[in-house]
Design a protein around this motif. Structure first.
Motif, PDB file in Angstrom:
ATOM      1  N   VAL A 152      -0.784 135.872  89.721  1.00  0.00           N
ATOM      2  CA  VAL A 152      -1.086 135.554  91.121  1.00  0.00           C
ATOM      3  C   VAL A 152      -1.365 134.062  91.268  1.00  0.00           C
ATOM      4  O   VAL A 152      -1.863 133.402  90.355  1.00  0.00           O
ATOM      5  N   GLU A 191      -3.553 132.326  92.872  1.00  0.00           N
ATOM      6  CA  GLU A 191      -4.939 131.897  92.741  1.00  0.00           C
ATOM      7  C   GLU A 191      -5.295 131.548  91.296  1.00  0.00           C
ATOM      8  O   GLU A 191      -5.935 130.530  91.024  1.00  0.00           O
ATOM      9  N   ARG A 244      -1.470 127.703  98.076  1.00  0.00           N
ATOM     10  CA  ARG A 244      -2.697 128.499  97.987  1.00  0.00           C
ATOM     11  C   ARG A 244      -3.606 128.238  99.194  1.00  0.00           C
ATOM     12  O   ARG A 244      -4.247 129.160  99.708  1.00  0.00           O
ATOM     13  N   GLU A 258      -2.509 130.355 101.968  1.00  0.00           N
ATOM     14  CA  GLU A 258      -2.981 131.733 101.803  1.00  0.00           C
ATOM     15  C   GLU A 258      -4.430 131.886 102.261  1.00  0.00           C
ATOM     16  O   GLU A 258      -4.780 132.833 102.983  1.00  0.00           O
ATOM     17  N   LYS A 267      -3.055 135.488 104.642  1.00  0.00           N
ATOM     18  CA  LYS A 267      -1.837 136.177 104.202  1.00  0.00           C
ATOM     19  C   LYS A 267      -1.386 135.602 102.864  1.00  0.00           C
ATOM     20  O   LYS A 267      -1.729 134.460 102.522  1.00  0.00           O
ATOM     21  N   SER A 268      -0.611 136.378 102.101  1.00  0.00           N
ATOM     22  CA  SER A 268       0.025 135.801 100.927  1.00  0.00           C
ATOM     23  C   SER A 268       1.034 134.769 101.410  1.00  0.00           C
ATOM     24  O   SER A 268       1.486 134.814 102.564  1.00  0.00           O
ATOM     25  N   SER A 275       4.079 134.511 100.610  1.00  0.00           N
ATOM     26  CA  SER A 275       5.305 135.233 100.923  1.00  0.00           C
ATOM     27  C   SER A 275       5.255 135.822 102.327  1.00  0.00           C
ATOM     28  O   SER A 275       6.209 135.720 103.104  1.00  0.00           O
ATOM     29  N   GLU A 276       4.125 136.407 102.688  1.00  0.00           N
ATOM     30  CA  GLU A 276       3.975 136.999 104.018  1.00  0.00           C
ATOM     31  C   GLU A 276       3.980 135.925 105.101  1.00  0.00           C
ATOM     32  O   GLU A 276       4.595 136.095 106.157  1.00  0.00           O
ATOM     33  N   THR A 330       4.576 135.256  91.170  1.00  0.00           N
ATOM     34  CA  THR A 330       3.927 133.995  91.525  1.00  0.00           C
ATOM     35  C   THR A 330       4.662 133.370  92.698  1.00  0.00           C
ATOM     36  O   THR A 330       5.853 133.059  92.590  1.00  0.00           O
ATOM     37  N   TYR A 331       3.980 133.188  93.803  1.00  0.00           N
ATOM     38  CA  TYR A 331       4.605 132.610  94.990  1.00  0.00           C
ATOM     39  C   TYR A 331       4.446 131.090  94.951  1.00  0.00           C
ATOM     40  O   TYR A 331       3.443 130.539  95.400  1.00  0.00           O
TER      41      TYR A 331
END
Length: 389
Positions: A142, A144, A174, A177, A182-183, A185-186, A253-254
């Motif tokens: 992730v 974070e 990050r 986010e 939201k993530s 990606s979202e 991992t975004y």
């Protein structure tokens, strides 16, 4: 483009040019996968790597426009791990030779003046990052967790004193986010990619895209991104990432600095939004004033004047840096035909885009060869385009 394929520099490539919002040129050539002889098509899905950075920068500015933070805010306001920062002392030879320094601001992160680095750069910090594989690859956990690992290391220099290409845009991913809830990606899907109609772009290759995902090649003998130990191999097109075992098939991992994959038509929609001063058709992501601000030079001079010691895939003389991309200040010093104000960036797999407001033009070039410094394709491409006008 055809000659690059014939000389086995690129397996395949595509180029899309638009002027005044209308397509004026498209060409595709070669293969997306040499082993299967699959051709490089208009709908080929490619790794855009660092061409993700302008997308993340737009996300940050969308949140800034909503009054959720200002760019001079220290990143520790959002990520406490960046409190009480240390920077390497001048001439440091080991990672523990440090002194206290200020915490980087969001603006310094956006302009690569925060003191961070990349594992493929020269220097003590880059070596430490390389040992921990801190490159924000698709399968590194992730966001974070990886960000906190970066924060645990000292900076390469005190924030604001130099320019160094870095993972700073991943840190900003990050921040997106944390602020949005939201993530990454979202947020991209809901706020940028979806509204612009970029439905073929995401952090993972979908099952429907598997058959269209290009293989990644390198002319190097070793790791395609290990630039400090780079040596030419006997094979100029050695496959190093294939859909059957690619980490991009199911990204965890975004990476706001280099994680997106997509098609050339999708990225042209993003480039056209930049050319359209923050809008594409009826969809507006940013105000014209904010977009002009992003595409202005945010350095005191050109990148070269900031003492860069990092990997470079284009000249740093005559080139400034905005928020998310490079800005042409003087085409003569940059040694490449172009217009003052051209806004551009590329990716490690040799992809490239630029927006030229003086000629009302957007250009997107796709291929899949790492590293992007292997050949002078970008300067040659720009010269050809300007010669044709």
């Amino acid at each position: 483009m055809d000659s690059y394929v014939q000389s086995r520099k690129f397996a395949g490539s595509s180029l899309l040019l638009a002027r005044g919002g209308e397509e004026v040129f498209f060409h595709k050539t070669g293969l997306r996968d040499i082993a299967s002889r699959a051709s490089f098509e208009r709908n080929t899905v490619a790794r855009i790597y660092s061409m993700t950075k302008p997308v993340t920068s737009v996300a940050i500015m969308m949140l800034a426009e909503r009054g959720l933070f200002h760019l001079d805010a220290p990143v520790s306001n959002f990520i406490p791990a960046f409190s009480n920062m240390q920077a390497l002392v001048e001439g440091a030879t080991s990672i523990d030779q440090t002194e206290a320094c200020a915490t980087p601001t969001l603006h310094q992160l956006m302009t690569h003046t925060a003191g961070l680095s990349y594992p493929f750069n020269p220097g003590v910090l880059a070596q430490a990052m390389d040992q921990q594989s801190l490159i924000f690859g698709p399968q590194q956990g992730v966001l974070e967790t990886v960000v906190d690992q970066v924060a645990a290391l000292p900076l390469a220099f005190a924030p604001g004193t130099r320019w160094e290409y870095s993972v700073s845009i991943d840190i900003l991913g990050r921040v997106v986010e944390i602020v949005s809830g939201k993530s990454l990606s979202e947020f991209f899907r809901d706020e940028i990619l979806g509204p612009l109609g970029m439905h073929e772009t995401s952090f993972s290759v979908s099952p429907e895209q598997n058959a269209r995902f290009a293989s990644l090649y390198t002319p190097l003998a070793g790791d395609a991104m290990a630039l400090n130990s780079a040596s030419a191999g006997q094979e100029t097109l050695r496959c190093v990432d294939h859909v059957t075992d690619s980490a991009f098939v199911d990204a965890q991992t975004y990476s706001g600095g280099g994680g997106l994959v997509g098609t050339i038509d999708d990225y042209m929609k993003f480039a056209e939004m930049l050319r359209g001063h923050g809008a594409l058709g009826d969809v507006r992501l940013l105000s014209p004033k904010t977009m002009s601000f992003m595409m202005s030079n945010h350095l005191q001079g050109d990148i070269a004047s900031m003492g860069p010691q990092s990997f470079a895939e284009q000249p740093m003389e005559g080139m400034g840096f905005g928020l998310g991309g490079a800005v042409v200040l003087n085409p003569a010093l940059a040694r490449c035909a172009g217009s003052v104000g051209d806004f551009s960036w590329g990716g490690m797999a040799s992809t490239f885009f630029w927006v030229d407001h003086a000629n009302d033009m957007s250009a997107v070039f796709f291929t899949q060869l790492s590293p992007s410094s292997s050949y002078p394709a970008r300067a040659e491409l720009k010269a050809l385009v300007h010669a044709a006008m």
